[in-house]
Design a protein around this motif. Structure first.
Motif, short mmCIF file in Angstrom:
data_model
loop_
_atom_site.label_atom_id
_atom_site.label_comp_id
_atom_site.label_asym_id
_atom_site.label_seq_id
_atom_site.Cartn_x
_atom_site.Cartn_y
_atom_site.Cartn_z
N GLY A 163 12.02 151.84 -2.77
CA GLY A 163 10.44 151.31 -3.39
C GLY A 163 9.69 151.26 -2.93
O GLY A 163 8.16 150.93 -2.53
N MET A 164 10.09 150.23 -1.96
CA MET A 164 8.92 150.08 -0.64
C MET A 164 8.57 150.78 0.00
O MET A 164 7.19 150.90 0.90
CB MET A 164 9.96 148.82 0.51
N LEU A 165 9.13 151.68 0.62
CA LEU A 165 8.53 153.48 1.55
C LEU A 165 8.00 154.05 0.25
O LEU A 165 6.81 154.56 0.76
CB LEU A 165 9.90 153.91 1.92
N SER A 166 8.44 153.88 -0.83
CA SER A 166 7.16 154.82 -1.42
C SER A 166 6.26 154.08 -2.00
O SER A 166 4.71 154.34 -2.86
CB SER A 166 7.92 155.55 -3.03
N GLY A 167 5.13 152.58 -1.63
CA GLY A 167 4.33 152.01 -2.19
C GLY A 167 4.66 151.37 -3.21
O GLY A 167 3.58 150.28 -3.45
N ASP A 168 5.52 151.15 -3.77
CA ASP A 168 5.57 150.20 -5.15
C ASP A 168 5.91 148.58 -4.61
O ASP A 168 5.07 147.88 -5.96
CB ASP A 168 7.03 150.36 -5.51
N ASN A 169 5.71 148.35 -3.86
CA ASN A 169 5.90 146.45 -3.51
C ASN A 169 4.60 146.13 -3.38
O ASN A 169 3.75 146.58 -2.71
CB ASN A 169 6.18 146.10 -2.14
N ILE A 170 4.27 145.07 -3.61
CA ILE A 170 3.15 144.10 -2.91
C ILE A 170 3.21 142.67 -2.49
O ILE A 170 4.56 142.56 -2.82
CB ILE A 170 1.90 143.82 -4.09
N GLY A 171 3.36 142.89 -0.91
CA GLY A 171 3.88 141.54 -0.69
C GLY A 171 5.12 141.71 0.20
O GLY A 171 5.39 142.80 0.27
N LYS A 172 6.12 141.42 0.43
CA LYS A 172 7.00 141.43 0.60
C LYS A 172 8.00 141.18 0.02
O LYS A 172 8.21 141.13 -0.55
CB LYS A 172 7.32 139.91 1.73
N ALA A 173 8.37 143.29 0.32
CA ALA A 173 10.53 143.63 -0.13
C ALA A 173 10.94 142.45 0.47
O ALA A 173 11.43 142.59 0.49
CB ALA A 173 9.46 145.00 0.40
N VAL A 174 11.75 141.63 -0.58
CA VAL A 174 13.32 141.30 -0.52
C VAL A 174 14.05 141.28 -1.13
O VAL A 174 13.91 141.74 -2.87
CB VAL A 174 12.39 139.70 -0.02
N VAL A 175 15.61 141.42 -1.00
CA VAL A 175 16.51 141.47 -2.08
C VAL A 175 17.17 140.38 -2.31
O VAL A 175 17.54 139.18 -1.30
CB VAL A 175 18.28 142.85 -1.84
N ARG A 176 17.21 139.56 -3.28
CA ARG A 176 17.75 138.44 -3.39
C ARG A 176 19.47 138.57 -3.48
O ARG A 176 19.86 139.14 -4.83
CB ARG A 176 17.47 137.11 -4.46
#
Lengths: 331, 331
Positions: free
Chosen positions: B316-329
């Protein structure tokens, strides 16, 4: 008093043609204001940067020349002195102080004055400051120079040898390859006959490149940048590969950013007429003239005779005809 | 004790797919050697650099995580501490000292720990050192940041505002534009909807660009470089425009050399894990956490829940889906 100058007849497009230039004769007012000198051209330097200089048709083409002072209202340049100045393609020039770079008759003998246009002229100090300031070469490092048989490139390679580096060059003919090798370059390839530039670079610089002095730009520069070692340094001096293209400020080639990031490279562009270098010209001129006198820097020149042949010398230089410094002897 | 890790099933090609990754469960030997810590993942940072890291299939995908120390043979990290480390996509990690970057529970509260992966993590210090060291911004200058709604880009823009600069950003959706504006960016454009990038840059930065923090590379970077002011500074942090191409180290775009020379620009690439930065991490972490606590740097995050969803968050991050920091809890 009469003067002659050469001007563009129209904006240049692609490789310039003889018909893109014309000679104009006009009267020159010999009265000088403070700081000015009146000079007679001895020799004119023909350099790649002129191709992309935005000087318009109608006024003299820009360029360096060595002029003999005929009259002076400038205490730094007295009658009879030889001055490196930016008076352009013009026989008799009235030159303001800010366009006079420095005296040259005190650093080079009159018999070597055409050579002086290179070695103590703009190419010499561009090589000196550009290479040492921005490439910061260390002994034992590998230095790559493109356009290595031209004025700036041949000086950079020789300075690199003085500094104890391994020097790799590339240029556009076998004759130029032989010339660069005669100067002490360790490895040289002819980019026009190599099948693969990346392979030629790898063969000549198997341990990678630490310093790259770039006169050319374009795909060859990208290929070199891709074979640089971590924390390598790149000095951008010119981009002659694009000068004769229809849009000389643009060209497609591989993007440099991946190598810049993953190798942590530093790239810096410069122009030797910047204010930051001006106070240091005497240092560069002195060192280059000393190396020249000691035989540590050899100068080859391609001399064209006659003011009226300046455009021909310029076009030949842009076509890659010259080896070493292209210069026009006027007087 | 059991641990789980995620590994590539094959070398990535183009935009990664879920099937390019698999979870492996295995036993972990809890015995530690000197300097090691045993940690349990709290959250995992999903960053663009992972896409071009050469880590092969079969071992855990590389990446930063905040791990809680379960046991320690390292006096810097005690049981219960939270450590930023490079243990990768793995739940229980045995981490050597050189892969432990620093404690984070002393600079950020546990309720903000996912935000900490960004602001006091690799993106925060990359923005801090990369921007300040290489762009050397001065008050009143114009700063351009691409990928400006991502973690690093959003921090760079906010640091530039703290330093009194005019900040121009670009990013890939109107929602991201609104987010960047909410952070204080002066001008932001959506590169996906602008007809002409050069015109968009000129509209947003009519006085030219002094500092360019480049996360993206490619043609947009060349267009920005062509509108830089004399003696401008470029920090090369990433080249995400090419990460998902079949040959991520290559892309055609306008050559940068003409602008480098004629504007006398300086471009420098860096990676925040270089030795030159390591002794300075505490400075960067301290300043970023202070600005965060003071509300001068706002952090937006896109949180994905669950270790098993790490590849999904990454894609998702590589597809530009995230805004701001992409993180996994994770926990």
């Amino acid at each position: 008093m009469k003067t002659k100058y050469i001007t563009k007849t129209k904006e240049l497009e692609g490789l310039p043609k003889a018909s893109d230039f014309k000679i104009v004769e006009e009267d020159i007012d010999e009265n000088l204001t403070d700081g000015e000198v009146l000079t007679e051209a001895v020799c004119i330097s023909v350099d790649p940067f002129i191709r992309v200089h935005p000087i318009p048709p109608g006024i003299p083409v820009i360029g360096f020349q060595v002029g003999k002072v005929l009259a002076s209202k400038n205490e730094k340049y007295l009658k009879g002195n030889l001055v490196m100045h930016l008076g352009g393609w013009k026989t008799i020039c009235k030159v303001a102080d800010e366009l006079c770079w420095y005296r040259v008759d005190n650093v080079i003998s009159s018999k070597d004055i055409t050579k002086g246009v290179g070695v103590v002229g703009m190419p010499g100090i561009a090589a000196y400051f550009g290479f040492l300031d921005f490439c910061q070469p260390k002994e034992g490092e590998t230095v790559m120079v493109n356009g290595c048989a031209g004025a700036v490139g041949s000086f950079v390679g020789q300075i690199a040898k003085i500094k104890g580096c391994k020097v790799v060059g590339c240029c556009g003919s076998d004759e130029k390859v032989a010339f660069a090798k005669s100067l002490g370059f360790d490895e040289v390839f002819n980019y026009k006959t190599e099948k693969s530039w990346p392979e030629a670079i790898k063969r000549c610089a198997p341990n990678g490149i630490d310093c790259f002095f770039d006169n050319v730009g374009g795909q060859l520069a990208s290929d070199i940048i891709n074979q640089m070692n971590t924390r390598g340094r790149i000095a951008c001096c010119g981009f002659i590969s694009t000068y004769n293209s229809k849009t000389p400020m643009q060209a497609l080639c591989d993007t440099v950013q991946p190598a810049m990031v993953s190798k942590q490279l530093r790239m810096e562009g410069f122009e030797i007429n910047e204010d930051r270098f001006k106070p240091r010209y005497p240092e560069g001129v002195k060192q280059m003239s000393q190396w020249f006198k000691e035989g540590k820097i050899k100068v080859r020149e391609t001399v064209t005779e006659g003011f009226e042949n300046t455009p021909k010398a310029f076009i030949g230089m842009l076509s890659g005809d010259n080896i070493g410094k292209a210069v026009v002897r006027v007087n």
